[in-house]
Scaffold this active site. Structure first.
Site, PDB file in Angstrom:
ATOM      1  N   GLY A 116      23.896  33.547  55.121  1.00  0.00           N
ATOM      2  CA  GLY A 116      24.578  32.518  54.510  1.00  0.00           C
ATOM      3  C   GLY A 116      23.554  31.359  54.377  1.00  0.00           C
ATOM      4  CB  THR A 139      29.046  33.166  53.429  1.00  0.00           C
ATOM      5  OG1 THR A 139      30.009  32.315  54.186  1.00  0.00           O
ATOM      6  CG2 THR A 139      28.750  32.460  52.109  1.00  0.00           C
ATOM      7  CB  ILE A 140      34.160  35.083  54.008  1.00  0.00           C
ATOM      8  CG1 ILE A 140      34.406  34.114  55.210  1.00  0.00           C
ATOM      9  CG2 ILE A 140      33.782  36.571  54.525  1.00  0.00           C
ATOM     10  CD1 ILE A 140      35.420  34.274  56.377  1.00  0.00           C
ATOM     11  CG  ASP A 141      32.536  30.134  54.959  1.00  0.00           C
ATOM     12  OD1 ASP A 141      33.682  30.729  55.274  1.00  0.00           O
ATOM     13  OD2 ASP A 141      32.113  29.470  55.847  1.00  0.00           O
ATOM     14  N   GLY A 184      36.460  28.243  56.515  1.00  0.00           N
ATOM     15  CA  GLY A 184      36.055  27.329  55.634  1.00  0.00           C
ATOM     16  C   GLY A 184      35.694  25.877  56.295  1.00  0.00           C
ATOM     17  CD  GLU A 236      36.651  27.499  59.952  1.00  0.00           C
ATOM     18  OE1 GLU A 236      37.139  27.946  61.150  1.00  0.00           O
ATOM     19  OE2 GLU A 236      35.576  28.191  59.294  1.00  0.00           O
ATOM     20  CG  HIS A 286      36.358  36.007  64.018  1.00  0.00           C
ATOM     21  ND1 HIS A 286      36.843  34.902  64.567  1.00  0.00           N
ATOM     22  CD2 HIS A 286      34.983  35.842  63.803  1.00  0.00           C
ATOM     23  CE1 HIS A 286      35.780  34.297  64.782  1.00  0.00           C
ATOM     24  NE2 HIS A 286      34.655  34.632  64.389  1.00  0.00           N
ATOM     25  NE  ARG A 289      32.399  36.524  60.090  1.00  0.00           N
ATOM     26  CZ  ARG A 289      32.061  35.835  61.329  1.00  0.00           C
ATOM     27  NH1 ARG A 289      32.257  34.544  61.071  1.00  0.00           N
ATOM     28  NH2 ARG A 289      31.568  36.281  62.329  1.00  0.00           N
TER      29      ARG A 289
HETATM   30  O1  F6P Z   1      30.245  31.283  57.804  1.00  0.00           O
HETATM   31  C1  F6P Z   1      31.182  32.289  58.032  1.00  0.00           C
HETATM   32  C2  F6P Z   1      32.316  31.522  59.141  1.00  0.00           C
HETATM   33  O2  F6P Z   1      33.018  32.648  59.321  1.00  0.00           O
HETATM   34  C3  F6P Z   1      32.893  30.207  58.986  1.00  0.00           C
HETATM   35  O3  F6P Z   1      33.740  30.086  58.036  1.00  0.00           O
HETATM   36  C4  F6P Z   1      33.325  30.112  60.585  1.00  0.00           C
HETATM   37  O4  F6P Z   1      33.477  28.992  60.884  1.00  0.00           O
HETATM   38  C5  F6P Z   1      32.359  30.896  61.289  1.00  0.00           C
HETATM   39  O5  F6P Z   1      31.475  31.767  60.389  1.00  0.00           O
HETATM   40  C6  F6P Z   1      32.695  31.412  62.457  1.00  0.00           C
HETATM   41  O6  F6P Z   1      31.721  31.833  63.118  1.00  0.00           O
HETATM   42  P1  F6P Z   1      32.002  32.587  64.513  1.00  0.00           P
HETATM   43  O7  F6P Z   1      31.684  34.319  64.257  1.00  0.00           O
HETATM   44  O8  F6P Z   1      30.295  32.442  65.282  1.00  0.00           O
HETATM   45  O9  F6P Z   1      32.797  32.399  65.315  1.00  0.00           O
END
Ligand code: F6P
Length: 364
Positions: A116, A139-141, A184, A236, A286, A289
């Site tokens: 990302g 990236t999912i974002d 996000g 978020e 998560h 993801r």
């Molecule tokens: O960038 C992708 C993301 O999933 C964001 O949306 C989120 O804020 C962040 O990663 C969370 O990261 P971590 O896996 O370190 O908690």
């Protein structure tokens, strides 16, 4: 002609579809060009700690449908600001020179960085420091500059939509305001798409700070009309007008430590006070993801992977392979590193949603 040797790493937060990229890169590199592919483990950390392995055709066979990344990843390993703890004291050190030495030792013609904004920004710095690099947007974002879409986004929208659909039925049964917080940080793409797909009544995104009284008014109006429940989808990174984001925690050992989360609970409490209606908040977190990628992400990842090999074959380093309309295109990493691709406030999906009566918590 000497056959090329290439290396691939996956950095930052994982997402569905990474393995489809790795599989496509390795298969095409071997089948069409007889290249050797080295898989770097755990993102840039593998280049700091010398963790890598050669990837054979068999190594990537059967991984297309798998979530996560077979190479592992890390979002705590920026070589330019690597957290080192000595005698209880932690400091950020620049280990980029030793990483460049390690890349030279691997004797590779190109380093593929799948990641990302953070990973691709680091990739750009390495390119400027003389390393031949190609980037792949992950990236999912969906917030990477220079591409209309990144793989992982479609899967995350699918998961978030399914979650909101499930919450919808219980909202109806209990006559509650249900708030679903999705990922996000700076861009509200997931909230916008999953919110529209699931018929959310209110969608709150970072790009449009919300007015709590307008959100409450919308909920109350629905109640008056006999709709005794409401669905609020919130990113978020959303924040009230004049207010700030909610930081859930500060990550350890990271050069980008801020982790957001919890705005859904804050909103729920405030709405309950103003409207006197019961609220519940669900954080998708998560889940968005994890698991198998959608067919769309498998196809997108496969195509990004094969186009990456074309860029390497033509030695067009310093670029990311991006999507523009129906085409794949190279985008300079310099441009990619310039910031975040936000949702424009006049985006056609926002316009359509407004026409359907969806509120974005603003006075438009
Ligand atoms: O960038 C992708 C993301 O999933 C964001 O949306 C989120 O804020 C962040 O990663 C969370 O990261 P971590 O896996 O370190 O908690």
């Amino acid at each position: 002609m000497r056959k090329k040797r290439i290396a691939i790493l996956t950095g930052g937060g994982d997402c569905p579809g990474i393995n489809s990229v790795i599989r496509a890169v390795v298969k095409k590199a071997i089948l069409e060009h007889g290249m050797t592919v080295i898989g770097i483990e755990d993102g840039f950390e593998g280049l700091i700690l010398d963790k890598y392995k050669t990837l054979s055709y068999e190594d990537v066979s059967g991984i297309l449908t798998l979530g996560g990344t077979i190479l592992g990843t890390s979002n705590r390993a920026n070589p330019y600001k690597y957290s080192v703890t000595k005698s209880g004291k932690t400091e950020l050190k620049d280990l980029s020179k030793s990483v460049i030495r390690n890349i030279k030792k691997l004797n590779v013609d190109c380093l593929i960085c799948v990641g990302g904004d953070g990973t691709l920004g680091i990739a750009n710095r390495f390119f400027n420091d003389g390393v031949p690099v190609i980037g792949v947007p992950k990236t999912i974002d969906n917030d990477i500059k220079g591409t209309d879409i990144s793989f992982g986004f479609d899967s995350a929208v699918q998961i978030a939509t399914e979650g909101i659909d499930r919450v919808h039925t219980t909202a109806q049964s209990h006559h509650r305001v249900m708030i679903i917080e999705v990922m996000g940080r700076r861009a509200g793409w997931i909230a916008l798409y999953s919110g529209v797909a699931s018929g959310g009544d209110i969608i709150l995104i970072p790009e449009i700070p919300y007015d709590i009284s307008i959100v409450a008014k919308k909920v109350k109006e629905r109640n008056k009309k006999g709709k005794r429940f409401s669905i609020v989808v919130i990113a978020e990174g959303a924040r009230p007008q004049g207010g700030d984001v909610i930081v859930q925690r500060m990550g350890k050992d990271s050069s980008a430590p801020v982790r957001l989360g919890g705005i859904g609970f804050v909103l729920g409490e405030e709405l309950e006070k103003i409207t006197d209606l019961e609220t519940r908040t669900v954080v998708m977190g998560h889940l968005q993801r994890g698991g198998a990628p959608t067919p769309f992400d498998r196809i997108l990842g496969s195509q990004l992977g094969t186009h990456t090999i074309d860029l390497i074959h033509n030695e067009e380093f310093g670029n990311m392979i991006g999507v523009k309309g129906n085409n794949f295109t190279k985008v300079s990493l310099e441009l990619v590193a310039k910031g975040t691709r936000l949702v424009p406030s006049n985006h056609m999906l926002i316009k359509s949603a407004r026409s359907l009566g969806t509120s974005f918590g603003d006075s438009v």
